[in-house]
Design a protein around this motif. Sequence first.
Motif, PDB file in Angstrom:
ATOM      1  N   ILE A   1       7.258   9.592   6.330  1.00 21.41           N
ATOM      2  CA  ILE A   1       6.193   9.115   7.233  1.00 21.41           C
ATOM      3  C   ILE A   1       5.368  10.289   7.746  1.00 21.41           C
ATOM      4  N   VAL A   2       6.033  11.366   8.155  1.00 18.28           N
ATOM      5  CA  VAL A   2       5.320  12.535   8.683  1.00 18.28           C
ATOM      6  C   VAL A   2       4.431  13.163   7.616  1.00 18.28           C
ATOM      7  N   VAL A   3       4.989  13.387   6.430  1.00 15.51           N
ATOM      8  CA  VAL A   3       4.268  14.123   5.389  1.00 15.51           C
ATOM      9  C   VAL A   3       3.224  13.258   4.688  1.00 15.51           C
ATOM     10  N   VAL A   4       3.601  12.048   4.274  1.00 14.20           N
ATOM     11  CA  VAL A   4       2.712  11.232   3.446  1.00 14.20           C
ATOM     12  C   VAL A   4       1.867  10.280   4.285  1.00 14.20           C
TER      13      VAL A   4
ATOM     14  N   ASP B   1       1.457  10.019   7.727  1.00 14.75           N
ATOM     15  CA  ASP B   1       0.709  10.647   8.827  1.00 14.75           C
ATOM     16  C   ASP B   1      -0.054  11.881   8.384  1.00 14.75           C
ATOM     17  N   LYS B   2       0.107  12.284   7.122  1.00 14.85           N
ATOM     18  CA  LYS B   2      -0.587  13.447   6.551  1.00 14.85           C
ATOM     19  C   LYS B   2      -0.386  14.710   7.401  1.00 14.85           C
ATOM     20  N   MET B   3       0.849  14.910   7.826  1.00 10.75           N
ATOM     21  CA  MET B   3       1.251  16.091   8.602  1.00 10.75           C
ATOM     22  C   MET B   3       0.527  16.216   9.946  1.00 10.75           C
ATOM     23  N   GLU B   4      -0.033  15.130  10.446  1.00  8.27           N
ATOM     24  CA  GLU B   4      -0.619  15.152  11.795  1.00  8.27           C
ATOM     25  C   GLU B   4       0.512  14.956  12.792  1.00  8.27           C
ATOM     26  N   ILE B   5       1.088  16.060  13.213  1.00  6.28           N
ATOM     27  CA  ILE B   5       2.233  16.011  14.115  1.00  6.28           C
ATOM     28  C   ILE B   5       1.795  15.613  15.522  1.00  6.28           C
ATOM     29  N   TYR B   6       0.603  16.015  15.893  1.00  2.49           N
ATOM     30  CA  TYR B   6       0.086  15.622  17.197  1.00  2.49           C
ATOM     31  C   TYR B   6      -1.384  15.226  17.064  1.00  2.49           C
TER      32      TYR B   6
ATOM     33  N   GLU C   1       0.817  -1.214   0.000  1.00  2.00           N
ATOM     34  CA  GLU C   1       0.000   0.000   0.000  1.00  2.00           C
ATOM     35  C   GLU C   1       0.855   1.271   0.000  1.00  2.00           C
ATOM     36  N   VAL C   2       2.143   1.128   0.286  1.00  2.00           N
ATOM     37  CA  VAL C   2       3.043   2.277   0.363  1.00  2.00           C
ATOM     38  C   VAL C   2       3.571   2.593  -1.032  1.00  2.00           C
ATOM     39  N   ASN C   3       3.503   3.869  -1.411  1.00  2.00           N
ATOM     40  CA  ASN C   3       4.017   4.321  -2.695  1.00  2.00           C
ATOM     41  C   ASN C   3       5.090   5.360  -2.431  1.00  2.00           C
ATOM     42  N   PHE C   4       6.340   4.953  -2.609  1.00  2.00           N
ATOM     43  CA  PHE C   4       7.464   5.865  -2.407  1.00  2.00           C
ATOM     44  C   PHE C   4       8.118   6.135  -3.750  1.00  2.00           C
ATOM     45  N   LEU C   5       7.958   7.345  -4.257  1.00  2.00           N
ATOM     46  CA  LEU C   5       8.507   7.764  -5.546  1.00  2.00           C
ATOM     47  C   LEU C   5       8.101   6.816  -6.674  1.00  2.00           C
ATOM     48  N   GLY C   6       6.860   6.359  -6.637  1.00  2.00           N
ATOM     49  CA  GLY C   6       6.338   5.470  -7.667  1.00  2.00           C
ATOM     50  C   GLY C   6       6.652   4.003  -7.441  1.00  2.00           C
ATOM     51  N   MET C   7       7.394   3.692  -6.389  1.00  2.00           N
ATOM     52  CA  MET C   7       7.742   2.298  -6.091  1.00  2.00           C
ATOM     53  C   MET C   7       6.808   1.761  -5.014  1.00  2.00           C
ATOM     54  N   THR C   8       6.366   0.526  -5.186  1.00  2.00           N
ATOM     55  CA  THR C   8       5.535  -0.125  -4.183  1.00  2.00           C
ATOM     56  C   THR C   8       6.122  -1.491  -3.855  1.00  2.00           C
ATOM     57  N   GLY C   9       5.566  -2.116  -2.852  1.00  2.00           N
ATOM     58  CA  GLY C   9       5.970  -3.480  -2.508  1.00  2.00           C
ATOM     59  C   GLY C   9       7.270  -3.548  -1.737  1.00  2.00           C
ATOM     60  N   LYS C  10       8.158  -4.430  -2.185  1.00  2.00           N
ATOM     61  CA  LYS C  10       9.370  -4.732  -1.425  1.00  2.00           C
ATOM     62  C   LYS C  10      10.457  -3.662  -1.546  1.00  2.00           C
TER      63      LYS C  10
END
Length: 155
Positions: A106-109, A111-116, A60-69
Amino acid sequence: MDIFTINTLNHQPMKKLLSSLPINLDLGLLLIRLIIGILMACYGYQKLTHFEDTAAYFNEVNFLGMTGKVPLVLTIFAEFFCSLLLIAGLLSRLSLIPLLICMGYIVVVMDKMEIYTSGDHGVEIGHAFLYFVIYLALFFTGPGRYSVDAAVLKK
């Protein structure tokens, strides 16, 4: 010794406590590196030892267009291997870059910038944000004198 001299000597520890100067900056940086490095390495080790189980979540994680392993391997590299480098104080600033990218993502994508958030015990600060801030501070301060970097670069 007179009473004035004895009284003056007794206030030296209090002056250090009230001073804005560090008591031992290098020891403080070592403790921060050790504690934060060990805690993050535990996250990475957990992902490394349960690679297949964790890979299902990372689909489910998409980092710079890469998913999976691929994002999982990059995360394990940052959280486990870069944390070990940070603990040793070896290539400290270079090892902090993947850690900063990982926690920033993790913070930006994630957690959607929910710092607290509001929790059962009041306001709770996101772990990734705390790690990010500590890593950023270490990036600016450097690893300190008690590190492999300092021993290797000693002039």
